[in-house]
Design a protein around this motif. Structure first.
Motif, mmCIF file in Angstrom:
data_model
loop_
_atom_site.group_PDB
_atom_site.id
_atom_site.type_symbol
_atom_site.label_atom_id
_atom_site.label_comp_id
_atom_site.label_asym_id
_atom_site.label_seq_id
_atom_site.Cartn_x
_atom_site.Cartn_y
_atom_site.Cartn_z
ATOM 1 N N UNK A 118 56.458 9.210 -44.931
ATOM 2 C CA UNK A 118 55.735 10.335 -44.345
ATOM 3 C C UNK A 118 55.143 11.233 -45.423
ATOM 4 N N UNK A 119 55.821 11.342 -46.569
ATOM 5 C CA UNK A 119 55.248 12.088 -47.697
ATOM 6 C C UNK A 119 53.930 11.465 -48.155
ATOM 7 N N UNK A 120 53.800 10.152 -47.936
ATOM 8 C CA UNK A 120 52.583 9.420 -48.306
ATOM 9 C C UNK A 120 51.620 9.304 -47.125
ATOM 10 N N UNK A 121 51.902 10.065 -46.065
ATOM 11 C CA UNK A 121 51.062 10.096 -44.854
ATOM 12 C C UNK A 121 51.002 8.747 -44.161
ATOM 13 N N UNK A 122 52.123 8.036 -44.171
ATOM 14 C CA UNK A 122 52.234 6.755 -43.490
ATOM 15 C C UNK A 122 53.376 6.835 -42.483
ATOM 16 N N UNK A 123 53.180 6.219 -41.307
ATOM 17 C CA UNK A 123 54.263 6.178 -40.332
ATOM 18 C C UNK A 123 55.336 5.196 -40.826
ATOM 19 N N UNK A 124 56.519 5.288 -40.214
ATOM 20 C CA UNK A 124 57.612 4.420 -40.636
ATOM 21 C C UNK A 124 58.485 4.057 -39.436
ATOM 22 N N UNK A 125 58.779 2.773 -39.319
ATOM 23 C CA UNK A 125 59.711 2.279 -38.313
ATOM 24 C C UNK A 125 60.672 1.352 -39.040
ATOM 25 N N UNK A 126 61.964 1.653 -38.952
ATOM 26 C CA UNK A 126 62.939 0.829 -39.662
ATOM 27 C C UNK A 126 62.869 -0.607 -39.142
ATOM 28 N N UNK A 127 63.389 -1.562 -39.896
ATOM 29 C CA UNK A 127 63.294 -2.972 -39.490
ATOM 30 C C UNK A 127 63.847 -3.255 -38.092
ATOM 31 N N UNK A 128 64.941 -2.595 -37.707
ATOM 32 C CA UNK A 128 65.504 -2.838 -36.373
ATOM 33 C C UNK A 128 64.554 -2.370 -35.280
ATOM 34 N N UNK A 129 63.930 -1.232 -35.472
ATOM 35 C CA UNK A 129 62.978 -0.705 -34.490
ATOM 36 C C UNK A 129 61.720 -1.574 -34.470
#
Length: 182
Positions: A118-129
């Protein structure tokens, strides 16, 4: 210094997460056990870089924050921290503005990965999600059809279902008919 709000109703998890974030990030952490507490703070002008939100709470729910976030003057990055595995619910979180989703069964480094992304303005979803989202065959609604998003009442019913209430119990708790719950 980053400002982080943590919304988690389980005291042990709230304290452990707060301690972990303080040790691993240059952040000030405010922790809350109910959504109304956090909404009051934000409404009164407290600004956060990150909101880490548990969806299912004893008092209120994380969806309340997602709904209200749209009206906040300054937007925070929203990280959902959940044990929910329903692809439709997870997609609903994304549609409502979640920037990252982390499974509660993931290791603690996933939370740091989310903040870093998020600091790099990118979304994130962990591998399980990500696996849940990629493998979903059916969801509560499709992201390209926001008019089919769950209503507040439908989310209440869904929350009570997650809490293992049966149809009859839900109808009594919400004062609605058995058939409406069905």
């Amino acid at each position: 210094m980053k400002q982080i709000a943590l919304l988690e109703d389980h005291e042990i998890l709230r304290n452990l997460t707060t301690s972990f974030l303080k040790a691993k990030t240059n952040s000030e952490i405010d922790s809350y056990s109910s959504s109304s507490e956090l909404i009051n703070r934000i409404t009164n002008g407290v600004l956060y870089d990150y909101l880490i939100i548990d969806l299912s709470l004893e008092f209120g729910d994380g969806f309340e924050i997602l709904d209200k976030h749209k009206s906040f003057p300054i937007k925070s990055n929203i990280i959902i921290h959940t044990s929910n595995k329903d692809a439709g619910v997870l997609k609903h979180c994304i549609e409502l503005g979640a920037d990252a989703i982390i499974s509660k069964t993931s290791n603690e480094l996933e939370l740091l990965n989310a903040i870093d992304s998020l600091d790099k303005h990118k979304s994130y979803y962990c591998p399980k999600i990500t696996a849940i989202l990629n493998n979903s065959q059916r969801s509560i609604y499709e992201l390209d059809e926001p008019e089919k998003a769950l209503t507040t009442r439908e989310r209440e019913v869904l929350r009570l279902m997650w809490e293992n209430n049966n149809t009859e119990e839900i109808s009594e708790l919400l004062s609605i008919s058995f058939f409406t719950v069905e």
